[in-house]
Scaffold this active site. Structure first.
Site, mmCIF file in Angstrom:
data_model
loop_
_atom_site.group_PDB
_atom_site.id
_atom_site.type_symbol
_atom_site.label_atom_id
_atom_site.label_comp_id
_atom_site.label_asym_id
_atom_site.label_seq_id
_atom_site.Cartn_x
_atom_site.Cartn_y
_atom_site.Cartn_z
ATOM 1 N N CYS A 173 5.881 -44.595 38.043
ATOM 2 C CA CYS A 173 6.520 -43.377 38.531
ATOM 3 C C CYS A 173 6.429 -43.349 40.050
ATOM 4 C CB CYS A 173 5.802 -42.167 37.924
ATOM 5 S SG CYS A 173 6.472 -40.590 38.476
ATOM 6 N N HIS B 191 10.723 -39.695 30.196
ATOM 7 C CA HIS B 191 9.870 -39.676 31.396
ATOM 8 C C HIS B 191 10.432 -38.687 32.425
ATOM 9 C CE1 HIS B 191 7.443 -41.816 34.652
ATOM 10 N NE2 HIS B 191 8.280 -41.053 35.342
ATOM 11 N N GLU B 192 11.739 -38.799 32.693
ATOM 12 C CA GLU B 192 12.338 -37.943 33.738
ATOM 13 C C GLU B 192 12.312 -36.472 33.330
ATOM 14 O OE1 GLU B 192 12.642 -39.081 36.589
ATOM 15 O OE2 GLU B 192 12.417 -41.146 35.938
HETATM 16 NI NI NI Z 1 8.356 -40.256 37.287
#
Ligand code: NI
Length: 192
Positions: free
Chosen positions: A114, A156-157
């Protein structure tokens, strides 16, 4: 357009629940998306959520080239994951007020990184298939089903919009690794 500063883990903006965008067609939304695209490309990321650039609004962008999807699949394999995530390209997508729903109870773990957690990677369980919906930049409704790496990126986003970073999704921290160590080990294995 401008390259924006990326918030790093520890900044409160990454922990807050982002608010909906009321007018997806507003010029400031367009400007934000343009800047986020430039920022994501500059940082070589697969996705970026608005809270990562200090804007607590429900907006994400993502894009995965074939080469990156392939690399992700290889890293998943290196991570000892049993997954067979598809090496699927993801078209550049802007998603406003997204909603993600799992299409299965099946989860698989693979390495994630990330931009807000620089230099690290860790193995994260995610649903193997999801449906997501949201609005595109021109107000059009987007509804897609995704599997493999595509599904992983979306989960994830969208987690960023609820103040969740991937380490919070890890079942344990054993696999949390500096990416430079991963690369060193890959080189050592290649040399064997
Ligand atoms: Ni991220």
């Amino acid at each position: 357009m401008a390259i924006l500063k990326i918030a790093r883990m520890g900044h409160p903006v990454l922990r807050q629940v982002a608010s909906s965008i009321e007018d997806p067609g507003a010029p400031e939304v367009r400007r934000l998306v343009a800047d986020m695209l430039e920022t994501m490309q500059d940082a070589d990321g697969a996705g970026l959520a608005a809270p990562q650039v200090y804007v607590p609004k429900r907006l994400v962008i993502f894009s995965v080239s074939g080469a990156r999807a392939e690399r992700a699949a290889e890293e998943a394999a290196d991570g000892g994951s049993e997954s067979e995530e598809a090496e699927e390209e993801v078209p550049l997508t802007v998603l406003i007020n997204p909603v993600v729903e799992p299409l299965t109870e099946e989860m698989t773990a693979a390495l994630e990184a990330c931009l807000s957690v620089p230099d690290l990677a860790g193995s994260v369980p995610r649903y193997t298939a999801v449906r997501y919906r949201g609005l595109g930049l021109n107000g059009e409704e987007i509804v897609r089903e995704a599997t493999g790496f595509h599904a992983r990126v979306v989960q994830h986003e969208c987690d960023h919009l609820d103040g969740i970073l991937y380490p919070q999704r890890m079942r344990d921290l054993t696999s949390l690794t500096f990416t430079s160590e991963l690369h060193a080990q890959a080189r050592a294995e290649a040399a064997e």
